[in-house]
Design a protein around this motif. Structure first.
Motif, PDB file in Angstrom:
ATOM      1  N   LEU A   1       0.830  -1.210   0.000  1.00 38.74           N
ATOM      2  CA  LEU A   1       0.000   0.000   0.000  1.00 38.74           C
ATOM      3  C   LEU A   1       0.861   1.255   0.000  1.00 38.74           C
ATOM      4  CD1 LEU A   1      -2.505  -1.127   2.807  1.00 38.74           C
ATOM      5  CD2 LEU A   1      -2.710  -1.475   0.327  1.00 38.74           C
TER       6      LEU A   1
ATOM      7  N   HIS B   1       0.138   3.007   4.340  1.00 32.08           N
ATOM      8  CA  HIS B   1      -0.730   2.130   5.140  1.00 32.08           C
ATOM      9  C   HIS B   1      -2.219   2.374   4.914  1.00 32.08           C
ATOM     10  CE1 HIS B   1       2.722   0.575   7.303  1.00 32.08           C
ATOM     11  NE2 HIS B   1       3.124   1.809   7.493  1.00 32.08           N
TER      12      HIS B   1
ATOM     13  N   GLU C   1       0.624  -6.015   6.083  1.00 32.63           N
ATOM     14  CA  GLU C   1       0.878  -5.306   4.833  1.00 32.63           C
ATOM     15  C   GLU C   1       2.182  -4.557   4.937  1.00 32.63           C
ATOM     16  OE1 GLU C   1       0.977  -1.801   4.564  1.00 32.63           O
ATOM     17  OE2 GLU C   1      -0.248  -1.110   6.209  1.00 32.63           O
TER      18      GLU C   1
ATOM     19  N   SER D   1       4.065  -0.999   3.229  1.00 33.18           N
ATOM     20  CA  SER D   1       3.736   0.226   2.489  1.00 33.18           C
ATOM     21  C   SER D   1       4.994   0.910   1.981  1.00 33.18           C
ATOM     22  CB  SER D   1       2.988   1.206   3.403  1.00 33.18           C
ATOM     23  OG  SER D   1       1.660   0.812   3.566  1.00 33.18           O
TER      24      SER D   1
END
Length: 161
Positions: free
Chosen positions: A69, A72, A158, A160
């Motif tokens: 991403l 975030h 995730e 980023s």
């Protein structure tokens, strides 16, 4: 000592990592690939919430593929990971930058111009070990001296740009 995460805000589980990043040379019709170090295994110092914190790589759950991403933000999809390895350099990631999203194209364009991207990870620990002042512990082959925290049995949700 373990801590309760129920009162920890989501943004306090985001960690900026100074990373080595490379972007592959590709033809226009091919996807832009990247590789980088998501986390070196070193302690992070001066985090606004945790102070000094380290993540135990030997117990980390890394999904594959994993969302990549921008800042975030789940609404700002950049791409996805295609592989990872935990090595002496840390958590090494490889992946694809999307041509279908505005943010994937933005990261691709800026990387081609030489923008110095860094990676940042969102980690949710199952166990947080508190290292008190004057105490120390081993994590990722390094000695961490308190006051500090060690995230154990964590999940990386995730990464980023």
């Amino acid at each position: 000592m373990s801590l309760d995460l129920s009162s920890v805000k989501s943004e306090n589980l985001q960690f900026n990592i100074s990373s080595e990043l490379t972007f592959g040379d590709v033809k226009e019709q091919e996807p832009q690939r990247f590789s980088g170090i998501g986390y070196t295994g070193e302690a992070i110092t001066n985090h606004p919430y945790w102070g000094t914190v380290a993540f135990d790589l030997s117990q980390m759950n890394v999904p594959n593929p994993m969302p990549i991403l921008l800042n975030h933000d789940p609404g700002k999809i950049v791409g996805w990971s295609q592989g990872f390895a935990i090595t002496e350099r840390g958590l090494e990631l490889t992946g694809i930058l999307s041509k279908s999203t505005e943010h994937g194209r933005e990261v691709t364009a800026l990387s081609k111009e030489g923008f110095p991207w860094q990676m940042s990870v969102r980690i949710s620990p199952s166990v947080i070990e508190e290292i008190l002042a004057g105490e120390s512990t081993q994590v990722n082959g390094r000695t961490i001296t308190g006051p500090a925290y060690v995230f154990r049995k964590s999940k990386l949700s995730e990464t980023s740009f």
